[in-house]
Write a protein that holds these residues in place. Structure first.
Motif, short mmCIF file in Angstrom:
data_model
loop_
_atom_site.label_atom_id
_atom_site.label_comp_id
_atom_site.label_asym_id
_atom_site.label_seq_id
_atom_site.Cartn_x
_atom_site.Cartn_y
_atom_site.Cartn_z
N CYS A 124 0.82 -1.21 0.00
CA CYS A 124 0.00 0.00 0.00
C CYS A 124 0.86 1.26 0.00
CB CYS A 124 -0.90 -0.02 1.23
SG CYS A 124 -2.10 1.31 1.22
N ASP A 125 0.69 2.10 -1.04
CA ASP A 125 1.43 3.38 -1.07
C ASP A 125 0.67 4.48 -0.34
OD1 ASP A 125 -0.58 3.52 -2.96
OD2 ASP A 125 0.57 4.71 -4.38
N ARG A 126 -0.54 4.20 0.08
CA ARG A 126 -1.35 5.23 0.76
C ARG A 126 -1.18 5.10 2.26
NH1 ARG A 126 -5.30 4.40 -4.05
NH2 ARG A 126 -5.21 6.48 -4.92
N PRO A 127 -1.52 6.15 3.03
CA PRO A 127 -1.33 6.07 4.49
C PRO A 127 -2.13 4.92 5.10
CG PRO A 127 -1.72 8.34 3.81
CD PRO A 127 -1.95 7.49 2.60
N ILE A 129 -2.68 3.79 8.79
CA ILE A 129 -2.42 4.29 10.15
C ILE A 129 -2.95 3.28 11.16
CG2 ILE A 129 -2.72 6.23 11.73
CD1 ILE A 129 -3.40 7.99 9.31
N LEU A 150 2.66 4.36 11.34
CA LEU A 150 2.16 3.94 10.02
C LEU A 150 2.87 2.64 9.63
CD1 LEU A 150 2.47 7.30 9.92
CD2 LEU A 150 1.42 6.90 7.72
N GLU A 170 -5.87 1.53 9.41
CA GLU A 170 -6.88 2.34 8.72
C GLU A 170 -6.23 2.97 7.49
OE1 GLU A 170 -10.09 2.50 9.85
OE2 GLU A 170 -9.49 1.04 11.38
N PHE A 172 -6.22 5.44 4.21
CA PHE A 172 -6.78 6.71 3.76
C PHE A 172 -6.31 7.03 2.35
CE2 PHE A 172 -7.04 6.77 8.27
CZ PHE A 172 -8.19 7.50 8.56
N LEU A 174 -5.05 10.14 0.10
CA LEU A 174 -4.30 11.34 0.48
C LEU A 174 -4.12 12.21 -0.74
CD1 LEU A 174 -2.38 12.96 2.40
CD2 LEU A 174 -0.57 11.37 1.75
N GLU A 175 -4.37 13.50 -0.58
CA GLU A 175 -3.99 14.44 -1.64
C GLU A 175 -3.59 15.77 -1.04
OE1 GLU A 175 -7.26 14.91 -4.37
OE2 GLU A 175 -8.42 16.09 -2.96
N TRP A 176 -2.80 16.54 -1.79
CA TRP A 176 -2.43 17.88 -1.34
C TRP A 176 -3.51 18.86 -1.76
CZ3 TRP A 176 1.11 18.89 2.11
CH2 TRP A 176 2.22 18.05 2.25
N GLY A 178 -3.29 22.59 -1.69
CA GLY A 178 -2.30 23.62 -1.38
C GLY A 178 -1.23 23.01 -0.49
N ASP A 179 -1.01 23.60 0.67
CA ASP A 179 0.01 23.06 1.59
C ASP A 179 -0.59 22.10 2.62
OD1 ASP A 179 2.00 24.44 0.35
OD2 ASP A 179 1.90 26.17 1.70
N PRO A 181 -2.35 18.51 3.60
CA PRO A 181 -2.71 17.16 3.15
C PRO A 181 -4.14 16.82 3.57
CG PRO A 181 -1.13 17.10 4.97
CD PRO A 181 -1.48 18.53 4.76
N LEU A 183 -6.91 13.89 4.07
CA LEU A 183 -7.07 12.44 4.25
C LEU A 183 -8.55 12.09 4.14
CD1 LEU A 183 -4.76 11.92 7.37
CD2 LEU A 183 -4.30 11.09 5.06
N GLN B 145 0.58 15.63 -6.64
CA GLN B 145 -0.46 16.39 -5.94
C GLN B 145 -1.66 15.52 -5.57
OE1 GLN B 145 -1.12 20.31 -6.67
NE2 GLN B 145 -3.22 20.35 -5.97
N PRO B 216 6.46 3.62 1.85
CA PRO B 216 5.37 3.25 0.93
C PRO B 216 5.62 3.67 -0.53
CG PRO B 216 4.46 4.05 3.00
CD PRO B 216 5.94 4.32 3.05
#
Lengths: 256, 256
Positions: A124-127, A129, A150, A170, A172, A174-176, A178-179, A181, A183, B145, B216
């Motif tokens: 899994c490359d996504r968080p 947790i 994590l 769990e 999630f 994830l995307e940015w 702006g500054d 993140p 979830l 992003q 990840p």
């Protein structure tokens, strides 16, 4: 309690490739805790004299089931019912995995989780947790709420009715933004499950104790712990990671 | 452009322990991209004939500087100024690290980052989220992003004036608030930095291409890529991870 009244913990540890590679992690943790262990690398069969020898806990971690004969697995099952412990830790050759194939085996059936009949690996490359799901001596003293670690992946199994999920992972999206993140919850997987079998204890941790699935969990905590098992290179890991796996091993081996 | 007009990419790859351990990752990626490479394991010195031989890019990744003589490092510096490429990838024996000791060396000084004079390893159990900081052919086509990957650790270096930070690793505090994870920004570290030196290109990626620091990121993407370099075990990794490192290697080697 004074040391001489504690049940003696002695481990039969099978898997994690070899002491000079991935097994250096769990072997280092066992050495750090002063726990004696007998080791079987992933490419060697488990031998009868070890299974019939002295141990209070069997740990199977990234070890392919075809190298553990059904007859010897049945010895493990019977000793667990009389008070020993059994712990399976995840990996590409754990649970079903890719060549683990523990579904439908005596040891697989004794675990507190249901193992599927196809590849259950989740890279899994996504968080992912870690979240505490129940109170228990293995996890209560650790900061899962205020500083959750994590992980990087796990075997997807299901909790058996009557057994207890202590930790989940769990997942999630994830995307940015702006500054910031963002979830968004997307899935939940059982991570730490425990149960009783007769007089013995069984547990599964379905991520790995070693890279890469262990993920940032290997560095959990502010203080660093260095440890070296005989025949293995030294490890340098987080103090909370060390405490978590030590508690898991001791509880499954029968410590209060 | 048709293949025959592309500059030929040939790599001198030093480090990541050995082909049968950590180096299987980058070697697998190079093989997957059809890039020829000469390999030097971390416990062997770099030999003169390799440095004087044919290569368009030197990659130094988890390789201790004392095994790369100053004289041969100066050959690398001079060839980079004439148009070759130099890439350093992070790890416990990269930059300063623990025994990397690249500060104050000819190769270390040529890099687009300032290397400190003490242990710069950052083993991080908290979320380290990758963030794009500038437009560039290495990173523009990738979903930093909308699907930023996480990493597990890095060497803490500083960007040199005049060079360009393309990616940072943004560190957050994390805690559970009921079922909601709360992230609070706590630090920012340079992750991917590029620059020009004479006719050549230099780049640093200060996390690792292999576990455990890669985190990840190694599984970034929905599709899986399997690859095997000669003399190395096969790897199974994410397609976006593969594309990112392939782009990084090709750009640093002089591809448009």
């Amino acid at each position: 309690m004074p040391p001489e009244t504690k049940p003696r913990v002695e481990v039969l540890y099978c898997g994690d490739t070899s002491l000079d590679t991935a097994a250096s992690y769990l072997a280092g943790l066992l050495a750090n805790a002063g726990i004696k262990f007998h080791y079987v690398p992933s490419d060697k069969p488990v031998e009868e004299n070890l299974v019939n020898g002295s141990w209070s806990l069997v740990i199977v971690s990234d070890y392919p089931s075809p190298r553990f004969s059904r007859e010897l697995q049945n010895v493990v099952v019977s000793r667990v019912e009389k008070g020993a412990g059994l712990l399976m830790i995840g990996g590409w050759e754990s649970f079903h995995g890719l060549g683990g194939d523990w579904d439908g085996t005596p040891i697989g059936d004794l675990l507190p989780v249901v193992i599927g009949n196809k590849d259950d690996r989740w890279n899994c490359d996504r968080p992912l947790i870690v979240k505490q799901q129940a109170a228990h001596p293995i996890v209560d003293a650790l900061p899962f709420q205020s500083r959750p670690p994590l992980i990087g992946g796990l075997n997807r199994i299901q909790v058996k009715p009557g057994d207890t999920q202590l930790l989940s992972a769990e997942q999630f999206q994830l995307e940015w933004n702006g500054d910031t993140p963002q979830l968004k919850p997307s899935a939940s997987y059982p991570l730490l499950v425990v149960g009783k079998r007769g007089q013995g204890r069984v547990a599964t941790f379905s991520s790995d104790v070693a890279p890469h699935w262990v993920g940032p969990l290997v560095d959990w905590g502010d203080a660093r712990v260095t440890a070296t098992a005989p025949g293995a290179p030294g490890i340098e890991v987080g103090d909370l990671y060390t405490e978590f796996f030590t508690r898991l091993v001791l509880w499954t081996a029968g410590r209060p």
